[in-house]
Design a protein around this motif. Structure first.
Motif, PDB file in Angstrom:
ATOM      1  N   LYS A   1      52.010  34.777  48.289  1.00 48.68           N
ATOM      2  CA  LYS A   1      51.270  34.916  46.740  1.00 48.68           C
ATOM      3  C   LYS A   1      50.350  33.989  46.732  1.00 48.68           C
ATOM      4  CE  LYS A   1      53.824  35.662  43.208  1.00 48.68           C
ATOM      5  NZ  LYS A   1      54.823  35.621  42.195  1.00 48.68           N
ATOM      6  N   VAL A   2      48.850  34.530  46.902  1.00 47.67           N
ATOM      7  CA  VAL A   2      47.762  33.450  46.802  1.00 47.67           C
ATOM      8  C   VAL A   2      47.443  33.235  45.518  1.00 47.67           C
ATOM      9  CG1 VAL A   2      45.422  33.229  47.985  1.00 47.67           C
ATOM     10  CG2 VAL A   2      47.163  34.202  49.282  1.00 47.67           C
ATOM     11  N   LYS A   3      47.213  31.844  45.189  1.00 43.69           N
ATOM     12  CA  LYS A   3      46.802  31.707  43.841  1.00 43.69           C
ATOM     13  C   LYS A   3      45.290  31.916  43.687  1.00 43.69           C
ATOM     14  CE  LYS A   3      50.077  28.306  42.869  1.00 43.69           C
ATOM     15  NZ  LYS A   3      50.362  26.809  42.561  1.00 43.69           N
ATOM     16  N   GLN A   4      44.925  32.247  42.392  1.00 42.50           N
ATOM     17  CA  GLN A   4      43.455  32.718  42.214  1.00 42.50           C
ATOM     18  C   GLN A   4      42.597  31.407  41.436  1.00 42.50           C
ATOM     19  OE1 GLN A   4      42.902  36.123  39.409  1.00 42.50           O
ATOM     20  NE2 GLN A   4      40.857  35.890  39.398  1.00 42.50           N
ATOM     21  N   ARG A   5      41.945  31.273  42.077  1.00 39.62           N
ATOM     22  CA  ARG A   5      40.989  30.000  41.599  1.00 39.62           C
ATOM     23  C   ARG A   5      40.081  30.462  40.335  1.00 39.62           C
ATOM     24  NH1 ARG A   5      38.499  25.122  43.641  1.00 39.62           N
ATOM     25  NH2 ARG A   5      39.410  25.731  45.583  1.00 39.62           N
ATOM     26  N   VAL A   6      40.111  29.701  39.138  1.00 40.53           N
ATOM     27  CA  VAL A   6      39.543  29.887  37.746  1.00 40.53           C
ATOM     28  C   VAL A   6      39.082  28.655  37.389  1.00 40.53           C
ATOM     29  CG1 VAL A   6      41.218  31.943  37.318  1.00 40.53           C
ATOM     30  CG2 VAL A   6      41.830  29.574  36.657  1.00 40.53           C
ATOM     31  N   THR A   7      37.931  28.754  36.564  1.00 35.70           N
ATOM     32  CA  THR A   7      37.693  27.660  35.783  1.00 35.70           C
ATOM     33  C   THR A   7      38.113  27.843  34.280  1.00 35.70           C
ATOM     34  OG1 THR A   7      35.740  27.739  37.096  1.00 35.70           O
ATOM     35  CG2 THR A   7      35.524  26.380  34.816  1.00 35.70           C
ATOM     36  N   ILE A   8      38.730  26.867  33.742  1.00 33.45           N
ATOM     37  CA  ILE A   8      39.356  26.662  32.083  1.00 33.45           C
ATOM     38  C   ILE A   8      39.172  25.538  31.693  1.00 33.45           C
ATOM     39  CG2 ILE A   8      41.360  25.918  33.346  1.00 33.45           C
ATOM     40  CD1 ILE A   8      42.797  27.671  31.010  1.00 33.45           C
TER      41      ILE A   8
END
Length: 87
Positions: free
Chosen positions: A47-54
């Protein structure tokens, strides 16, 4: 005689005195396929994590960071727990 030879800070070492290359050396050696360097990485996760900006309040970030390394994983876990409780 070369001018650079006079500035050498070490004596000549006989190549026959080089250490033997063992299995440990080759485990860490760079591998090439043709001219392309094969980069060593850890195996890809299931399960690959998704890169986000928060954007988070600074006190939230500082609180998690003050607990030491792994603060981003702890934020991720807190969000998972929130979803479990509110779905």
């Amino acid at each position: 005689m070369s001018a650079n030879r006079e500035n050498a800070d070490h004596d000549w070492i006989d190549p026959d005195d080089a250490p033997e290359l063992d299995d440990a050396f080759f485990e860490e050696a760079d591998e090439y396929r043709g001219d392309a360097l094969v980069k060593r990485r850890r195996p890809k996760a299931d399960k690959v994590k998704q890169r986000v900006t928060i954007r988070l309040d600074s006190e939230i970030v500082e609180s998690f960071k003050s607990q030491g390394a792994g603060w981003q994983s702890r934020i991720n876990q807190a969000l998972k727990e929130y979803l479990q409780e509110h779905n």
